[in-house]
Design a protein around this motif. Structure first.
Motif, PDB file in Angstrom:
ATOM      1  N   GLU A  18       0.834  -1.210   0.000  1.00  0.00           N
ATOM      2  CA  GLU A  18       0.000   0.000   0.000  1.00  0.00           C
ATOM      3  C   GLU A  18       0.868   1.260   0.000  1.00  0.00           C
ATOM      4  O   GLU A  18       0.548   2.241  -0.672  1.00  0.00           O
ATOM      5  CB  GLU A  18      -0.948   0.013   1.207  1.00  0.00           C
ATOM      6  N   GLU A  51      -4.053   5.632  -0.388  1.00  0.00           N
ATOM      7  CA  GLU A  51      -3.222   4.426  -0.271  1.00  0.00           C
ATOM      8  C   GLU A  51      -2.439   4.440   1.045  1.00  0.00           C
ATOM      9  O   GLU A  51      -2.262   3.405   1.677  1.00  0.00           O
ATOM     10  CB  GLU A  51      -2.274   4.295  -1.464  1.00  0.00           C
ATOM     11  N   HIS A  54      -4.695   3.242   3.598  1.00  0.00           N
ATOM     12  CA  HIS A  54      -4.825   1.779   3.545  1.00  0.00           C
ATOM     13  C   HIS A  54      -3.676   1.110   4.307  1.00  0.00           C
ATOM     14  O   HIS A  54      -3.889   0.170   5.067  1.00  0.00           O
ATOM     15  CB  HIS A  54      -4.817   1.285   2.092  1.00  0.00           C
ATOM     16  N   PHE A 124     -11.413  -4.434   2.204  1.00  0.00           N
ATOM     17  CA  PHE A 124     -10.443  -4.067   1.179  1.00  0.00           C
ATOM     18  C   PHE A 124     -10.857  -4.565  -0.204  1.00  0.00           C
ATOM     19  O   PHE A 124     -10.621  -3.883  -1.202  1.00  0.00           O
ATOM     20  CB  PHE A 124      -9.044  -4.582   1.540  1.00  0.00           C
ATOM     21  N   GLU A 127     -13.309  -2.177  -1.503  1.00  0.00           N
ATOM     22  CA  GLU A 127     -12.591  -0.948  -1.830  1.00  0.00           C
ATOM     23  C   GLU A 127     -11.884  -1.095  -3.192  1.00  0.00           C
ATOM     24  O   GLU A 127     -11.925  -0.190  -4.024  1.00  0.00           O
ATOM     25  CB  GLU A 127     -11.573  -0.658  -0.709  1.00  0.00           C
TER      26      GLU A 127
END
Ligand code: FE2
Ligand code: FE2
Length: 178
Positions: A18, A51, A54, A124, A127
């Motif tokens: 990420e 990101e 994340h 995730f 996402e």
């Protein structure tokens, strides 16, 4: 419940994936800053922030599970692109790669019957589905615009109005805001 060692290792790797992704988008933002497309620069900057969020979500999960966080070096990102289209195509490839990584992680979580991890990874996966769709939609419209400068500027303006959930707007140093 102690986090499975293999899962711990893979979740740590995902922090790195990420962060690498965040770096790729920051490099794209920097590339766009040197073109007339300030909106796409803003889009990529916001994506970079997402990101990073994340990565922090995986970090926090490891901490919450009382597992050891192991940070690794982040790879140098690709700094140059041939066109707007080229950058967004690279972005789609990037997202597809991450989707595969999360998918593989989910499989391991399933194998070791770790339902809390599965739950995190499901978030995730959703996402990723959204991110892939957003990039694909933009690619469709870029194809339609082709080399037409006026159409590209409309898309650029639209991209620039994108609301970020993670990273926020580019800091405005000139204005000296808060
Ligand atoms: Fe991500
Ligand atoms: Fe992403």
């Amino acid at each position: 419940m102690t986090l499975n060692p293999k899962l711990t290792k893979l979740l740590n790797e995902q922090i790195n994936n990420e962060m690498s992704s965040s770096y790729v988008y920051l490099a794209m933002a920097a590339w766009f800053e040197r073109t007339p497309y300030a909106g796409f620069a803003q889009w990529m900057f916001a994506q970079s922030g997402e990101e990073t969020m994340h990565a922090l979500k995986f970090y926090q999960y490891l901490v919450d599970r009382d597992a050891k966080v192991e940070l690794q070096p982040i790879e140098k990102p690709k700094m140059d692109y041939k066109s707007v289209m080229d950058a967004f195509q690279y972005s789609l490839k990037q997202e597809e790669k991450v989707t595969q990584q999360i998918n593989d992680l989910y499989e391991v979580a399933e194998q070791v019957k770790d339902h809390a991890s599965k739950n995190l990874l499901l978030w995730f996966l959703n996402e990723q589905m959204e991110e892939e769709k957003t990039v694909r939609d933009m690619l469709d419209r870029l194809k339609l615009a082709g080399d037409d400068a006026a159409s590209l500027l409309v898309l650029d303006r639209e991209a620039g109005s994108r609301k970020s959930t993670g990273g926020g707007s580019r800091p405005n140093m000139v204005g000296g805001g808060a």
